[in-house]
Write a protein that holds these residues in place. Structure first.
Motif, PDB file in Angstrom:
ATOM      1  N   CYS A 171      32.909  36.876  29.203  1.00  0.00           N
ATOM      2  CA  CYS A 171      33.462  35.857  28.790  1.00  0.00           C
ATOM      3  C   CYS A 171      33.133  34.291  29.572  1.00  0.00           C
ATOM      4  CB  CYS A 171      34.779  36.240  28.061  1.00  0.00           C
ATOM      5  SG  CYS A 171      35.847  36.736  30.171  1.00  0.00           S
ATOM      6  N   ASN A 172      32.695  33.604  29.640  1.00  0.00           N
ATOM      7  CA  ASN A 172      32.446  32.306  29.915  1.00  0.00           C
ATOM      8  C   ASN A 172      32.987  31.456  29.710  1.00  0.00           C
ATOM      9  OD1 ASN A 172      29.402  32.248  27.929  1.00  0.00           O
ATOM     10  ND2 ASN A 172      30.502  30.337  28.317  1.00  0.00           N
ATOM     11  N   GLY A 189      33.705  37.877  33.582  1.00  0.00           N
ATOM     12  CA  GLY A 189      33.983  38.967  33.033  1.00  0.00           C
ATOM     13  C   GLY A 189      33.626  39.716  31.402  1.00  0.00           C
ATOM     14  N   PRO A 190      34.201  40.427  30.981  1.00  0.00           N
ATOM     15  CA  PRO A 190      33.559  41.473  29.870  1.00  0.00           C
ATOM     16  C   PRO A 190      34.479  40.554  29.332  1.00  0.00           C
ATOM     17  CG  PRO A 190      35.490  42.785  31.408  1.00  0.00           C
ATOM     18  CD  PRO A 190      35.040  41.971  32.488  1.00  0.00           C
ATOM     19  N   GLY A 191      33.920  40.160  28.052  1.00  0.00           N
ATOM     20  CA  GLY A 191      34.901  39.655  26.814  1.00  0.00           C
ATOM     21  C   GLY A 191      34.915  41.104  25.852  1.00  0.00           C
ATOM     22  N   LEU A 228      41.559  45.576  37.134  1.00  0.00           N
ATOM     23  CA  LEU A 228      41.421  44.075  38.078  1.00  0.00           C
ATOM     24  C   LEU A 228      40.600  44.222  39.367  1.00  0.00           C
ATOM     25  CD1 LEU A 228      44.238  42.279  35.873  1.00  0.00           C
ATOM     26  CD2 LEU A 228      42.154  41.466  35.356  1.00  0.00           C
ATOM     27  N   ARG A 229      41.360  44.761  40.479  1.00  0.00           N
ATOM     28  CA  ARG A 229      40.299  45.163  41.577  1.00  0.00           C
ATOM     29  C   ARG A 229      39.593  45.258  41.626  1.00  0.00           C
ATOM     30  NH1 ARG A 229      45.713  48.799  41.663  1.00  0.00           N
ATOM     31  NH2 ARG A 229      43.922  50.581  41.454  1.00  0.00           N
ATOM     32  N   ASP A 230      38.640  44.919  40.475  1.00  0.00           N
ATOM     33  CA  ASP A 230      36.977  44.858  40.535  1.00  0.00           C
ATOM     34  C   ASP A 230      36.770  43.693  41.494  1.00  0.00           C
ATOM     35  OD1 ASP A 230      34.237  44.032  39.828  1.00  0.00           O
ATOM     36  OD2 ASP A 230      33.976  46.077  38.947  1.00  0.00           O
ATOM     37  N   PRO A 231      35.601  43.547  41.988  1.00  0.00           N
ATOM     38  CA  PRO A 231      35.405  42.397  43.334  1.00  0.00           C
ATOM     39  C   PRO A 231      35.209  41.794  42.702  1.00  0.00           C
ATOM     40  CG  PRO A 231      34.426  45.047  44.096  1.00  0.00           C
ATOM     41  CD  PRO A 231      35.126  44.687  42.888  1.00  0.00           C
ATOM     42  N   TYR A 232      34.195  41.298  41.851  1.00  0.00           N
ATOM     43  CA  TYR A 232      33.962  40.231  41.006  1.00  0.00           C
ATOM     44  C   TYR A 232      34.719  39.353  40.319  1.00  0.00           C
ATOM     45  CZ  TYR A 232      31.863  37.616  37.811  1.00  0.00           C
ATOM     46  OH  TYR A 232      30.814  36.090  36.606  1.00  0.00           O
ATOM     47  N   THR A 274      40.791  41.434  29.149  1.00  0.00           N
ATOM     48  CA  THR A 274      39.920  39.988  28.556  1.00  0.00           C
ATOM     49  C   THR A 274      40.608  38.518  28.620  1.00  0.00           C
ATOM     50  OG1 THR A 274      38.156  41.688  27.133  1.00  0.00           O
ATOM     51  CG2 THR A 274      38.889  39.384  27.172  1.00  0.00           C
ATOM     52  N   ALA A 275      41.870  39.117  27.835  1.00  0.00           N
ATOM     53  CA  ALA A 275      42.478  38.243  28.477  1.00  0.00           C
ATOM     54  C   ALA A 275      42.960  37.693  29.362  1.00  0.00           C
ATOM     55  CB  ALA A 275      43.995  38.413  27.346  1.00  0.00           C
ATOM     56  N   ARG A 276      43.354  38.410  30.286  1.00  0.00           N
ATOM     57  CA  ARG A 276      43.861  38.260  31.563  1.00  0.00           C
ATOM     58  C   ARG A 276      42.912  37.612  32.430  1.00  0.00           C
ATOM     59  NH1 ARG A 276      48.042  40.753  34.405  1.00  0.00           N
ATOM     60  NH2 ARG A 276      48.669  41.831  32.129  1.00  0.00           N
TER      61      ARG A 276
END
Length: 368
Positions: A171-172, A189-191, A228-232, A274-276
């Motif tokens: 998702c952008n 991040g991921p969609g 959500l802890r992923d560094p991205y 994705t929503a968050r």
């Protein structure tokens, strides 16, 4: 028809098929005259997914996959031209992204889209604009997202702060301020990619229709917190991502830290993820937004849309169709717009979005 006619083609990170739109442009006005979609056959989809990770004989396999993709694109073009006859000035064909590593390795990195634009020009007899990301990467940019300039032209309104999120495999988010401040945009991040992967693995289905399976599960807070802890997610924009970062091994590694989660609860948690990230990024970067417009396949996922609205309770969350362009047409229309920009010698990128040294004319032309 008095204006210019272009076709835009898009096959995104969901790797489900190819969308095409036929658009008439008159000055800054644009009108979609037709939309067509072709589903990838299982063998092509499997190969395109496989080419996202290292494997044997990649150059040979990628070349054959590019030819197969061009044939699907040509079928979409035929479908469009049968519905609306007339002279098409050019096709803009994005290709299928299989690797995206801007700014890495040698300081420039690369972005790689499988495509066979010369074959597409031969099959259709129409000029093709392709390779739309690499010039921005060469200029030090992310090469993505490229749609914010189009979003500004299509959805921007004077005096209104508008946010647009495209939910494909990734998702952008595009941020259109109400004043003359620069347009911003980046990948959140991921969609759908992780949800589709999990649904295929456990239900044998390519996607979770309307999000019903996710709705049957419960969000696991521990799994969501670990994701959500992923560094991205903490990186400041400009930034972009793809299946290079969010893939099956990433999900399996995440699940190893929180074993014993029921499959439907994993799906519910991925939907919430994705929503968050959409809500967090929008709140952080454009808190004054008056509306969030949603496009891409994710707009058809009712459970995902419900969760996005729940995460942004004070903000109207609407389909892009409410502003005149249905969700499944937006990205293909954006690339038609970029193809037209190329032929007119106009820049299509925004340096504030991608981080490039400056705006560039994007793409390469394969004449008819």
């Amino acid at each position: 028809m008095m204006g210019e006619i272009y076709i835009g083609l898009m096959s995104g990170t969901s790797i489900d098929g190819a969308d095409g739109v036929l658009i008439e442009f008159e000055g800054e006005r644009m009108q979609v005259l037709a939309h067509a979609h072709r589903v990838f056959d299982p063998a092509l989809r499997t190969e395109l997914l496989a080419l996202n990770t290292p494997g044997d004989d990649e150059l040979h396999r990628a070349a054959l996959a590019a030819n197969a993709l061009a044939r699907v694109y040509a079928q979409v073009v035929t479908d469009l031209r049968q519905r609306v006859p007339g002279t098409v000035r050019a096709i803009a064909a994005h290709g299928q992204t299989v690797r995206h590593r801007p700014g890495q390795f040698d300081g420039i990195g690369y972005t790689l889209q499988i495509n066979a634009p010369a074959l597409l020009a031969e099959l259709t007899g129409i000029a093709v604009v392709a390779d739309l990301r690499s010039r921005d990467v060469a200029a030090g940019g992310q090469g993505a997202p490229l749609v914010p300039a189009f979003h500004r032209a299509c959805f921007g309104r004077d005096g209104e702060a508008v946010a647009v999120v495209n939910i494909g495999g990734i998702c952008n988010l595009t941020l259109l301020p109400r004043d003359d401040s620069p347009v911003r945009g980046f990948d959140c991040g991921p969609g759908n990619a992780l949800m589709d992967l999990w649904c295929l693995r456990h239900r044998g289905l390519p996607y979770d229709d309307l999000g019903r399976w996710a709705a049957s599960g419960a969000v696991r807070p521990d799994l969501l917190a670990a994701a959500l802890r992923d560094p991205y997610f903490a990186l400041p924009p400009p930034k972009s991502t793809g299946r290079d970062d969010f893939h099956a091994a990433w999900l399996d590694g995440l699940l190893a830290t929180t074993p014993g989660v029921d499959a439907q609860d994993v799906q519910a948690t991925l939907c919430e993820l994705t929503a968050r990230v959409i809500a967090q990024d929008l709140t952080r970067h454009l808190p004054a937004a008056s509306v969030l417009l949603v496009c891409g396949g994710g707009a058809l996922n009712q459970e995902l849309m419900r969760r996005v609205q729940a995460a942004l309770p004070q903000l109207p969350v609407q389909s892009s169709g409410d502003r005149g362009l249905p969700p499944l047409q937006v990205e293909a229309a954006a690339f038609a717009w970029l193809g037209r920009a190329h032929l007119h010698g106009r820049t299509g990128s925004l340096k504030e979005v991608t981080g490039a040294a400056g705006p560039r004319v994007l793409g390469a032309l394969y004449p008819s």
